[in-house]
Scaffold this active site. Sequence first.
Site, PDB file in Angstrom:
ATOM      1  N   VAL A  65      41.659  48.426  -9.109  1.00 14.22           N
ATOM      2  CA  VAL A  65      41.260  47.891  -7.802  1.00 14.22           C
ATOM      3  C   VAL A  65      41.769  48.713  -6.632  1.00 14.22           C
ATOM      4  CG1 VAL A  65      41.041  45.523  -8.653  1.00 14.22           C
ATOM      5  CG2 VAL A  65      43.232  46.298  -7.687  1.00 14.22           C
ATOM      6  N   TYR A 157      56.658  41.730  -2.024  1.00 17.22           N
ATOM      7  CA  TYR A 157      55.631  40.833  -2.553  1.00 17.22           C
ATOM      8  C   TYR A 157      55.189  39.853  -1.476  1.00 17.22           C
ATOM      9  CZ  TYR A 157      53.407  37.511  -5.776  1.00 17.22           C
ATOM     10  OH  TYR A 157      52.507  36.678  -6.429  1.00 17.22           O
ATOM     11  N   LYS A 161      51.351  39.311   0.092  1.00 18.69           N
ATOM     12  CA  LYS A 161      50.669  38.023  -0.012  1.00 18.69           C
ATOM     13  C   LYS A 161      50.486  37.366   1.354  1.00 18.69           C
ATOM     14  CE  LYS A 161      49.922  38.069  -4.401  1.00 18.69           C
ATOM     15  NZ  LYS A 161      48.534  38.141  -4.907  1.00 18.69           N
ATOM     16  N   THR A 194      52.342  32.464 -15.818  1.00 16.46           N
ATOM     17  CA  THR A 194      51.552  33.683 -15.957  1.00 16.46           C
ATOM     18  C   THR A 194      52.462  34.849 -16.319  1.00 16.46           C
ATOM     19  OG1 THR A 194      51.778  34.522 -13.691  1.00 16.46           O
ATOM     20  CG2 THR A 194      50.089  32.831 -14.067  1.00 16.46           C
TER      21      THR A 194
END
Length: 262
Positions: A65, A157, A161, A194
């Site tokens: 991506v 992070y 986000k 996850t």
Amino acid sequence: MGDRVKGKVALVTGGASGIGRGCAEKLAAEGAFVVVTDIQDALGQEVVAGIQKAGGKAEYVRQDVTQEDVWADVVAGIKSRHGRLDILVNNAGIGIGGSILDMTLEAWRRQTAINLDGVFLGVKHSIPLMRTSGDGGSIVNISSVAGLKGSANLAGYCATKGGVRLFTKAVALECANAKDGIRVNSVHPGLIETPIWLTVQEALTPGANAPPDLDAMSAMAVPLGVKGLPEDIANGVLWLSSDEARYVTGMEMVIDGGLMLR
């Protein structure tokens, strides 16, 4: 099998595992043709095989991506094979933590390239195809509760986000102004089971060789007392992708068991 997104074509990045896999399976179960992309080829093909075995429709395409030429090729391929794109789930992401004093510029840029640049490129290249159908579309960008509040040792992070959160709102307004019928929303998962926890745990607890105990963490930090599963996020993504959410754009959908309440 349901029909809440029947006849729609969906693209799910990072669809080989975790939340992406959950989203791909849920959208396919509700009637969409799902294009699953990832760099984990074996797992991606496994997801597609599972969807097809269950009676759904899907295909796997390898995609990094962070590469704009790859994005252009992926979207061109969807146009050639399917003629339209109705749903984009920008899910691909990584977690690199640790003290901001120790983080290398290389690590910072890698995380930004995947988590933020990848979302930008997905939106840039998908909107033109969505507009050709004349039926609008739905873009769902996967952010995090870390995009709503800070967290020690996860500054990089959080930055990515948080960027996804405001980028989503800006694009939602741009599409609304264009009257193209494309809705753009962000989803903010909390403590979800996850694979990303494997890398996050190493950052939070150096030397750790196993993921954290999410059950214990959730019992202590989450008001509902339990961890979330990819399906919990997929349910929200499905709703945002469906015509049931036709009047929803620029929204932050927080799915966290009440974590943000504390």
